[in-house]
Structures are given as C-alpha cells and as structure tokens.
Design an enzyme around this catalytic site. Structure first.
Site, PDB file in Angstrom:
ATOM      1  N   LYS A  29       0.842  -1.207   0.000  1.00 28.63           N
ATOM      2  CA  LYS A  29       0.000   0.000   0.000  1.00 28.63           C
ATOM      3  C   LYS A  29       0.876   1.255   0.000  1.00 28.63           C
ATOM      4  O   LYS A  29       2.063   1.183   0.329  1.00 28.63           O
ATOM      5  CB  LYS A  29      -0.896  -0.012   1.241  1.00 28.63           C
ATOM      6  CG  LYS A  29      -0.117   0.012   2.557  1.00 28.63           C
ATOM      7  CD  LYS A  29      -1.019  -0.218   3.753  1.00 28.63           C
ATOM      8  CE  LYS A  29      -0.214  -0.215   5.043  1.00 28.63           C
ATOM      9  NZ  LYS A  29      -1.042  -0.601   6.201  1.00 28.63           N
ATOM     10  N   TYR A  58      15.384  30.745   7.059  1.00 26.22           N
ATOM     11  CA  TYR A  58      14.308  31.588   7.559  1.00 26.22           C
ATOM     12  C   TYR A  58      14.391  31.823   9.064  1.00 26.22           C
ATOM     13  O   TYR A  58      14.561  30.882   9.833  1.00 26.22           O
ATOM     14  CB  TYR A  58      12.948  30.946   7.260  1.00 26.22           C
ATOM     15  CG  TYR A  58      12.643  30.829   5.787  1.00 26.22           C
ATOM     16  CD1 TYR A  58      12.730  31.932   4.944  1.00 26.22           C
ATOM     17  CD2 TYR A  58      12.255  29.613   5.256  1.00 26.22           C
ATOM     18  CE1 TYR A  58      12.435  31.813   3.588  1.00 26.22           C
ATOM     19  CE2 TYR A  58      11.948  29.488   3.908  1.00 26.22           C
ATOM     20  CZ  TYR A  58      12.049  30.589   3.082  1.00 26.22           C
ATOM     21  OH  TYR A  58      11.755  30.463   1.753  1.00 26.22           O
TER      22      TYR A  58
HETATM   23  C1  LIG Z   1      -0.453  -1.754   6.771  1.00 25.12           C
HETATM   24  C2  LIG Z   1      -1.179  -2.990   7.098  1.00 25.12           C
HETATM   25  C3  LIG Z   1      -0.489  -4.197   7.277  1.00 25.12           C
HETATM   26  C4  LIG Z   1       1.023  -4.281   7.305  1.00 25.12           C
HETATM   27  O1  LIG Z   1       1.459  -3.914   8.585  1.00 25.12           O
HETATM   28  P1  LIG Z   1       3.022  -3.814   8.912  1.00 25.12           P
HETATM   29  O2  LIG Z   1       3.076  -3.548  10.359  1.00 25.12           O
HETATM   30  O3  LIG Z   1       3.521  -2.689   8.068  1.00 25.12           O
HETATM   31  O4  LIG Z   1       3.605  -5.110   8.512  1.00 25.12           O
HETATM   32  C5  LIG Z   1      -1.224  -5.345   7.488  1.00 25.12           C
HETATM   33  N1  LIG Z   1      -2.567  -5.306   7.515  1.00 25.12           N
HETATM   34  C6  LIG Z   1      -3.264  -4.168   7.357  1.00 25.12           C
HETATM   35  C7  LIG Z   1      -4.748  -4.194   7.424  1.00 25.12           C
HETATM   36  C8  LIG Z   1      -2.602  -2.971   7.166  1.00 25.12           C
HETATM   37  O5  LIG Z   1      -3.296  -1.835   7.020  1.00 25.12           O
END
Ligand SMILES: *Cc1c(COP(=O)(O)O)cnc(C)c1O
Length: 386
Positions: free
Chosen positions: A56, A276
C-alpha cells in the site's frame, strides 16, 4: 513548440551535468530490490504461513510495482493494498497473484471485480453493495477483534456471516477469507495479540457454523507474524518488514537510500544567520552546503534541529530551518564542492543516518518517513547495494 522550448535548457543541463555517482537530478530514492527479496525470505524462514506482501501507499514510497514483483519472486503468494486504485495498478502491471484491498468506493467495485481483486467486507450493507454488482466478488469478512477501526462489530458478526453464507449459496459471492488486524502488532509483547487471536478463532467458528468455508484466515502484520504463534492462520500480512523496518531486530535490510548532492557551497562569517528566521547563527566562520530537497519532498521540517546527513564520509548537521525545497548543512572547515554526493538516509552501513534516525528526530516512525518521500524524488532501482 512548447516541447522545443523546454527541451533546450534540459539538454544544456544534461551536457554540463557534473558526474557525481550517477545522481541524475537533484535527489533520488535508490531502492535495492535485493533487500526486499532478502526480507521476504527472512520472514518465510521464520513463519510457516503464506506471505501477503503489503504494498500500500506505493509500497511505503518504494514503488508498488517493482516491490510487488520482487516480493513475489521471493515467494510472496498474495499482495495487499489499502485502496482500489492501488490494486488496479498492480493488475495493470501484470501481477497475477491474489490481491486483497480493504478500502474502496462502491463505484470501484465493478473495476475490482473485472480484474479479480478480493475486497474486505465489514458490514451487511457493504456486502449488499458487493453482491449488487454484476461480478461475483471474492470477499474477506473482517472481524473487529480489538483494534476498533474497520471490521464487523462483534454483535453484528453472526448476521454478517449468515448473510454471506446465504449469498454464497446463491452464487452471488465467494467468501475467500476471514481476517482481522492487530492493535498492538508492532510490540514485542503478544498478550493483546493472543487475545485477538482467540477472538478471531471464535469468529471463524461462528462463520463455519453459518456454513462458510474460508480458504484463508489471517491476522498478523510484520511484527505480529514474529511474535504471535498462530498455526491455525494461513497468511501473514507483511508491510514494514519488506522495506527493512526492523521492529524486532531480526536483521532486516533497509531497502531505500535517499541521496542528493550539494547544489551550492559558500563561506559565511561568524554571527551570520542561516535560513528563515535565522534560527541558526554561526558561532565561527564556516562553510555551508545547500541540499536541494525539502519538506515538500518529505524531509521533516521538525527534524531540522537535530538531523544530520553524510557527505564525504562525514556527518554534517542540518542548520537553520528546513525549507520547502532545500535545507542547509554545516560543512565546517571541510573542503567540499558543489556536486558532492549527500546521503540523507540509507541502511546505516556507511555511517549515514537511517530512516529510523530521521523518525527519531521527527518524533514519528520510519513508516511515515518512507511514505512521505514525495513525487518530485525519482525512484531508481538497483540490485545488491550494501
Ligand atoms: C499496513 C497494514 C499491514 C502491514 O502492517 P506492517 O506492520 O507494516 O507489517 C497489514 N494489515 C493491514 C490491514 C494494514 O493496514
């Protein structure tokens, strides 16, 4: 006409580009796909379940398609994404393994069904929406076992599973999975995770009684996969671990290096302020270097006061405020020249800071550092960087 106008300065630039270890633009994120493969294999060695590579948010900023391909090459049998458009991107790139997405709009369901992407379902009304499209979707029913984010409320679960079984009997849907997500999945202490596993087991029992036969039950994320003994689950969903975010210190390899090069170098005098508001005032004459990447590219503005980068093998502190497009480092008396390579973060094996260091400086987690690297920073793929 327009092209001709923008072409000529580009060409002139590339002809006069200083040769500095292959950094073509102002900054780039170099992703070592062999690290991704190695990290996948580390999990597969330790965990009996199948591995869903969670790619993702453009694979936490690393690039969804190249990372997904590398993960599948190393043995991942599923891909997981948050959003529908991310799943469609993976299918369009030719990835054929099962894909699960957990956030989607009703209008995206047709597209997902057309390319056989599984969707998460938490409520009866979501299920109605899924079966009201012409495609027969594969769904993963999600039970809230304690995170209290998405997922079926426990008191709605029996109705959800019975309705799903009814639709499945009619051939309107396939319940491929039952799943949940951990609330303390990054912690070494598995007490809460074990509680959630018990809860999920009870939910799977009820689903079976409703007549469902889910092919895959899944609960754990990266760290949960390592801490939670759950032989009756079929999949672990590994995100952070793919990229080398090593929450439990099992020797994962960070896959990304963020590099730039000094755009300008100059001397300032004692008493002169930098950037800045002049938050930094030089205590002595010094050489300053301009790094052409800023908070629009994901350099946390708040980290400026504590951060440093590696240049010529030396840690140079960031001085003054990080701006949208650039920040300044103090080179002291070191002889540096424009074009000198700068490592903002990397695996940490050559003295450079890591994404975890930046996360510490910014009061966040490395996930956010990686995801924050913006679109202006091109990704380049290399193999076997160390
Ligand atoms: C992001 C996510 C994961 C992965 O989690 P990590 O801690 O990055 O391995 C697994 N399941 C869901 C539903 C997620 O949103």
């Amino acid at each position: 006409m327009y092209l001709a106008q923008v072409d000529s300065p580009d060409t002139a630039y590339s002809q006069h580009r200083p040769a500095s270890r292959g950094i073509a633009g102002l900054a780039e994120a170099v992703v070592d796909l062999s690290a991704v493969r190695e990290n996948v294999r580390s999990f597969r060695k330790r965990v009996p379940q199948q591995l869903m590579a969670v790619v993702k948010a453009d694979a936490f900023g690393h690039g969804a398609v190249p990372v997904a391909r590398a993960a599948v090459e190393a043995g991942a049998t599923w891909l997981g994404v948050a959003r529908a458009d991310e799943a469609l991107q993976l299918r369009a790139a030719g990835l054929q393994v099962p894909i699960l997405t957990w956030l989607y709009d009703a209008t995206e369901l047709m597209l997902l069904g057309d390319v056989d992407v599984d969707v998460s379902v938490s409520t009866v009304s979501e299920l109605h929406r899924v079966v009201s499209t012409p495609n027969v979707h594969s769904v993963h029913l999600k039970l809230d076992t304690g995170l209290h984010r998405a997922g079926s409320a426990p008191d709605q679960w029996i109705e959800l599973t019975r309705t799903a079984a009814h639709y499945e009997a009619l051939g309107a849907v396939t319940v491929r999975g039952i799943w949940s997500h951990l609330s303390h999945g990054s912690s070494a202490d598995a007490v809460q995770s074990r509680r959630q596993l018990q809860f999920l087991r009870a939910g799977v029992g009820l689903a079976r009684r409703a007549g469902l036969r889910p092919g895959v039950v899944h609960l754990a994320n990266s760290a949960g996969a390592l801490t939670l003994d759950a032989p009756d689950t079929d999949l672990v969903r590994v995100g952070a671990g793919l990229y080398g975010i090593d929450e439990l210190g099992i020797g994962l390899r960070p896959a990304m290096r963020l590099v730039s090069k000094l755009a300008q170098v100059r001397r300032i005098r004692a008493g002169e302020g930098v950037s800045y508001g002049h938050d930094f005032v030089a205590a002595r004459d010094t050489t300053i270097g301009l790094v052409p990447i800023g908070y629009a590219d994901g350099i946390p503005r708040v980290a400026g006061r504590r951060a440093s980068v590696l240049c010529h093998g030396v840690r140079m502190p960031v001085i003054g405020r990080v701006a949208m497009d650039q920040f300044v480092v103090d080179a002291g008396e070191l002889a540096v020249e424009p074009g000198a390579p700068v490592t903002i973060f990397g695996p940490g094996t050559s003295g450079e800071p890591t994404a975890a260091d930046w996360a510490g400086w910014a009061g966040t987690i490395p996930h956010e550092i990686y995801c924050g690297i913006g679109n202006r920073v091109p990704r380049r793929y290399e193999e076997g960087l160390r």
